[in-house]
Design a protein around this motif. Structure first.
Motif, PDB file in Angstrom:
ATOM      1  N   THR A 177       0.833  -1.204   0.000  1.00 21.57           N
ATOM      2  CA  THR A 177       0.000   0.000   0.000  1.00 21.57           C
ATOM      3  C   THR A 177       0.862   1.247   0.000  1.00 21.57           C
ATOM      4  OG1 THR A 177      -1.671  -1.210   1.256  1.00 21.57           O
ATOM      5  CG2 THR A 177      -1.895   1.172   1.172  1.00 21.57           C
ATOM      6  N   ASP A 388     -10.020 -12.739   4.151  1.00 21.08           N
ATOM      7  CA  ASP A 388     -10.156 -12.463   2.721  1.00 21.08           C
ATOM      8  C   ASP A 388     -11.469 -11.728   2.470  1.00 21.08           C
ATOM      9  OD1 ASP A 388      -9.858 -12.376   0.044  1.00 21.08           O
ATOM     10  OD2 ASP A 388     -10.050 -14.527  -0.313  1.00 21.08           O
ATOM     11  N   ASN A 389     -11.527 -10.498   2.966  1.00 17.43           N
ATOM     12  CA  ASN A 389     -12.740  -9.684   2.881  1.00 17.43           C
ATOM     13  C   ASN A 389     -12.321  -8.252   2.578  1.00 17.43           C
ATOM     14  OD1 ASN A 389     -15.114  -8.310   3.155  1.00 17.43           O
ATOM     15  ND2 ASN A 389     -15.548  -8.969   5.249  1.00 17.43           N
ATOM     16  N   MET A 390     -12.723  -7.754   1.423  1.00 11.45           N
ATOM     17  CA  MET A 390     -12.273  -6.425   0.992  1.00 11.45           C
ATOM     18  C   MET A 390     -13.214  -5.302   1.425  1.00 11.45           C
ATOM     19  SD  MET A 390      -9.637  -7.545  -0.363  1.00 11.45           S
ATOM     20  CE  MET A 390      -9.632  -9.231   0.233  1.00 11.45           C
ATOM     21  N   LEU A 397      -9.592  -2.247   7.152  1.00 15.20           N
ATOM     22  CA  LEU A 397      -8.660  -2.899   6.227  1.00 15.20           C
ATOM     23  C   LEU A 397      -7.247  -2.936   6.793  1.00 15.20           C
ATOM     24  CD1 LEU A 397      -9.926  -1.450   2.833  1.00 15.20           C
ATOM     25  CD2 LEU A 397     -10.168  -3.782   3.657  1.00 15.20           C
ATOM     26  N   ARG A 400      -7.090  -5.832   9.120  1.00 19.86           N
ATOM     27  CA  ARG A 400      -7.002  -7.123   8.428  1.00 19.86           C
ATOM     28  C   ARG A 400      -5.608  -7.334   7.847  1.00 19.86           C
ATOM     29  NH1 ARG A 400     -12.275  -5.970   5.654  1.00 19.86           N
ATOM     30  NH2 ARG A 400     -13.894  -6.624   7.110  1.00 19.86           N
ATOM     31  N   LYS A 433      -4.427  -8.412  -2.064  1.00 20.61           N
ATOM     32  CA  LYS A 433      -5.789  -7.945  -2.326  1.00 20.61           C
ATOM     33  C   LYS A 433      -6.216  -6.895  -1.311  1.00 20.61           C
ATOM     34  CE  LYS A 433      -8.833 -11.187  -3.131  1.00 20.61           C
ATOM     35  NZ  LYS A 433      -9.546 -12.482  -2.947  1.00 20.61           N
ATOM     36  N   LEU A 434      -5.894  -7.134  -0.035  1.00 28.22           N
ATOM     37  CA  LEU A 434      -6.248  -6.152   0.999  1.00 28.22           C
ATOM     38  C   LEU A 434      -5.488  -4.851   0.771  1.00 28.22           C
ATOM     39  CD1 LEU A 434      -6.297  -8.491   4.126  1.00 28.22           C
ATOM     40  CD2 LEU A 434      -8.256  -7.267   3.177  1.00 28.22           C
ATOM     41  N   ASP A 436      -4.505  -3.654  -2.098  1.00 27.04           N
ATOM     42  CA  ASP A 436      -5.163  -2.961  -3.212  1.00 27.04           C
ATOM     43  C   ASP A 436      -6.434  -2.257  -2.735  1.00 27.04           C
ATOM     44  OD1 ASP A 436      -3.236  -3.805  -4.960  1.00 27.04           O
ATOM     45  OD2 ASP A 436      -4.381  -5.524  -5.709  1.00 27.04           O
ATOM     46  N   ALA A 437      -7.203  -2.962  -1.890  1.00 27.61           N
ATOM     47  CA  ALA A 437      -8.443  -2.366  -1.387  1.00 27.61           C
ATOM     48  C   ALA A 437      -8.149  -1.163  -0.507  1.00 27.61           C
ATOM     49  CB  ALA A 437      -9.240  -3.402  -0.594  1.00 27.61           C
ATOM     50  N   ARG A 441      -9.276   2.715  -0.981  1.00 34.45           N
ATOM     51  CA  ARG A 441      -9.986   3.504   0.033  1.00 34.45           C
ATOM     52  C   ARG A 441      -9.250   4.813   0.314  1.00 34.45           C
ATOM     53  NH1 ARG A 441     -12.576  -0.390  -0.824  1.00 34.45           N
ATOM     54  NH2 ARG A 441     -13.908  -1.593   0.585  1.00 34.45           N
TER      55      ARG A 441
END
Length: 810
Positions: A177, A388-390, A397, A400, A433-434, A436-437, A441
């Motif tokens: 990130t 695994d929850n975006m 986030l 996580r 993936k997290l 990226d999310a 945000r």
């Protein structure tokens, strides 16, 4: 390192290790380079070069010819210093060892490693203090440094509103990130970056100015002022190579006191790169004994033997060990192997930063899971799947990502997890993936690319703005939507925040005259299929282009352009208005009979009585009842003149049949002239309604179009005339074929004919027992007494002056 046959480098940050790994791999090839961090291990068989985080460096240097330690001055850091000190003292390359760090470390290196050769690399550019600056006055390509997440978010939010946004960098972000946020700044999508002091290490940025939002921070023990060396480490991000940089403080954000400011001594130290040397390094026994937990803790708390070294403060791993050693979970930890393994579990980094209690409970659960030897792959996969929850906000986030980093670290251990490689791959995929999310945000909250582009364009010539208008009416600049054009009216993008709307409108209006002028000229040259009349206005795809102003003496109104059309460039406006007037003239052709009435009403030869009737017809938009027409005053010789222009004198109404067709009725309604209810298709007969449509008259429970009502009535009169001519009888039989074919019901035929003076005599039914067709009804015409065509004037009394005048007139 690349010049040696093998090498090992230790870095303070995972992202730095990854950056150098990619560079060395490009030189030596994929199979020659390994990457080893707490959460990731890429170890090709036979790799000769290793890029590691300092904690992950093998203590023997893997027998490499070259060994390097980056940011060696971190040996004085309270939390990680003892690890750096151990590598500084004990790791050596076969051919060369290099310690990279600040000049403040030089005295201690001379004391601890007397054989070391000291080489200096002076800074080519200069740093200059420019004092405090308000946020609105910060130059582009600036970095703002704050020392709490709340302050970082507050500054980033203000920059989003006033400068289009900022990239955000904090230690709590995952390396992926952070890299993506830095890329936003480096690529020029935003001109500002807001960061914690994490910006001071490992980030090479294209920064011209560094602004400090504060000069104090919490170091894990207390709030304290930054040391001049720490200030310089952060301020040194400004300027690159031979390009000079500036630094200062941020004013206008502290509501509770004076803004922070550098002292003269601090400014001098930063500008001249003169800092107090380090007086000690932190140390902890790097090879403790694992005979028992008590022995392990005693060795970890043992004091150093060199006066240049100081015992390291209690780190999170030692605090966790002490806490768990007193709990039942450690009751069976006695043998050498169990103590070593227990210490390895306690050394799990506290990625989540939720305090020692929470971290100790997590470690205790981990130890219980490892008590059987390995953690099952299914259990680890379930824990990874839970993360695994975006969905969620920034803080969710981040939490996580911290949790998945813990599991990524666990999966990297060679003897903790079954199917280690697969689980580690899953953990890295979820972290990516997290990340990226979270990047999305952060960008969504703190970056308004549209505003950033417009802020860069302020002051430019309107023609220089790259504003485009798509075929769908979307107005954009460099791909960012400003709003939409419907017709020729611009509407700001509804998703824009309230404070941004004025800027978007101002930016769009710079280029809109040109773009809308081109659109208007294209419309004027087209066949105008999408133009329509509605509500007294000319509309294009539902949007008003011009209002219609009615004039006396003609059915053609004046075309008054709306504000958007009036603002077009003169050439485009003139062409569009001419095209609209030509289109309107052609559209109004079905109203030609009404236009003839206007001309006849203004003709002096028509006579006052005919003009009065025409004015009544014009007011009625093509029809008027005989009672209201004033027909009793109309000379019979004027009727041919009126019939010539399309006027029909009916039994109940006077009307122009051509104006009772669907097209003229719709036009009159669209022009706003006829405000009565409209029957779109002008059907012959409709069910009666409370509001009688324009062009109809009541016929019992139905309504019939005026011209067809006249047709029925005329047929009845013709039948009556034939009957009288044949046998001179007043009563006659009426054929219902015509009104029934039109759609009138039998009861309503009598109501309509009754309005015109016809009376029906119902036939008596056949006597009982008699057969045959029913007797027909008998009709007769008995009109009510009418007023005389011309009212006889009252005779004035004799002896009156008006009586004498009346005699003269006679």
């Amino acid at each position: 390192m690349a010049a040696h046959s093998s090498g090992c480098m230790g870095f303070p940050l995972r992202l730095l290790a990854r950056e150098v790994y990619d560079r060395v791999r490009a030189i030596k090839g994929d199979n020659a380079v390994a990457l080893i961090t707490g959460e990731e291990r890429i170890e090709p068989k036979g790799a000769r070069y290793m890029c590691c985080t300092v904690e992950a460096m093998p203590r023997d240097g893997a027998g490499a010819a070259f060994v390097a330690l980056d940011e060696a001055q971190l040996s004085a850091d309270r939390e990680r210093g003892h690890i750096f000190t151990d590598r500084l003292l004990n790791m050596r390359g076969r051919e060369e060892t290099m310690l990279l760090g600040a000049g403040t470390l030089e005295p201690l290196v001379r004391q601890l490693v007397p054989q070391a050769e000291i080489s200096e690399r002076p800074r080519f550019s200069t740093l200059t203090h420019i004092g405090p600056r308000k946020l609105s006055r910060l130059p582009p390509r600036s970095a703002i440094v704050a020392f709490s997440a709340e302050q970082v978010y507050a500054v980033a939010e203000m920059l989003r509103r006033f400068r289009g946004g900022a990239a955000v960098v904090m230690g709590a972000l995952s390396p992926e990130t952070r890299n993506k946020q830095v890329a936003l700044f480096q690529n020029g999508e935003v001109d500002y970056i807001v960061a914690t002091d994490a910006i001071g290490m490992g980030l090479n940025l294209d920064v011209n100015h560094v602004a400090f939002a504060g000069l104090t921070k919490f170091d894990g023990v207390r709030m304290r002022r930054l040391l001049p060396a720490e200030m310089a480490q952060i301020a040194g991000r400004a300027g690159r190579h031979q390009r000079d940089g500036t630094f200062g403080t941020l004013s206008g954000t502290n509501k509770h006191g004076a803004p922070p400011e550098f002292t003269e001594e601090e400014v001098y130290a930063i500008e001249e790169h003169r800092f107090a040397p380090l007086t000690h390094l932190y140390w902890r026994e790097p090879e403790p004994r694992f005979d028992s937990l008590a022995t392990l803790m005693a060795d970890l708390e043992a004091p150093p033997g060199d006066p240049a070294l100081r015992a390291a403060p209690e780190a999170i791993d030692l605090a966790t060990l002490k806490r768990l050693a007193e709990e039942p979970v450690a009751a069976d930890v006695r043998r050498h192997g169990a103590v070593r393994r227990f210490w390895e579990v306690c050394s799990l980094p506290d990625f989540r930063q939720r305090g020692p209690d929470v971290h100790a409970r997590f470690v205790a659960r981990l130890w219980q899971d490892l008590a059987q030897g390995y953690i099952g792959a299914d259990y680890v996969a379930a824990r990874i799947s839970e993360l695994d929850n975006m969905a969620g906000d920034i803080d969710t986030l981040q939490g996580r990502i911290a949790a998945i980093r813990s599991w990524a670290y666990i999966c990297q251990r060679p003897d903790w997890v079954l199917a280690r490689d697969e689980m580690a791959s899953r953990a890295r995929a979820v972290e990516a993936k997290l990340s990226d999310a979270l990047h999305a945000r952060l960008t969504e909250r703190f970056v308004n690319r549209r505003t950033a582009i417009l802020m860069k364009s302020l002051g430019q010539d309107a023609g220089m703005l790259p504003i485009e208008l798509s075929d769908a009416g979307e107005v954009s600049v460099e791909g960012e939507v400003l709003g939409h054009v419907e017709g020729l009216r611009f509407t700001v993008d509804p998703s824009a925040r309230h404070e941004d709307r004025r800027m978007l409108l101002a930016a769009a209006e710079k280029a809109l005259p040109r773009l809308l002028g081109e659109k208007a000229e294209a419309l004027a040259s087209s066949d105008m299929d999408n133009i329509e009349l509605a509500g007294g206005a000319i509309r294009w795809n539902g949007q008003e282009l011009a209002k219609l102003e009615h004039r006396d003496g003609t059915v053609t109104p004046l075309v008054k352009p709306v504000r958007e059309v009036a603002a077009l460039p003169e050439t485009a406006r003139t062409r569009l208005l001419a095209a609209l007037e030509a289109w309107l003239a052609k559209t109004l052709e079905p109203l030609a009979p009404l236009e003839k009435m206007h001309h006849a009403a203004s003709n002096p030869d028509a006579g006052s009585q005919a003009r009065a009737l025409l004015l009544n017809l014009i007011a009625g938009h093509g029809y008027v009842t005989r009672e209201k027409a004033g027909i009793e005053h109309l000379p019979k010789e004027m009727r041919p003149f009126l019939r010539k222009i399309g006027v029909t004198f009916g039994a109940l109404d006077i009307f122009a049949p051509a104006l009772l067709k669907p097209a003229p009725r719709r036009l009159l309604h669209a022009l706003g002239l006829d405000r009565r209810a409209l029957q779109e298709a002008m059907l012959p007969v409709i069910a009666d309604v409370k509001k009688l449509p324009s062009g109809y008259r009541h016929a019992g429970s139905q309504a019939i179009r005026i011209d067809l009502a006249e047709k029925v009535l005329r047929a009845a009169h013709e039948t009556r005339a034939k009957a009288q001519a044949k046998d001179r009888k007043r009563k006659f039989v009426l054929d219902y074929a015509l009104p029934v074919s039109i759609g009138l019901e039998e009861a309503n035929i009598a109501r309509l004919l009754g309005n015109a003076g016809f009376r029906v005599q119902k036939a008596r039914p056949l006597p009982e027992g008699q057969f045959g067709p029913p007797r027909p009804d008998r009709w007769e015409w008995r009109p009510s007494r009418r007023k005389q065509e011309r009212a006889r004037p009252a005779q004035p009394r004799e002896g009156n002056a008006f009586a004498a005048l009346a005699d003269l007139v006679r």
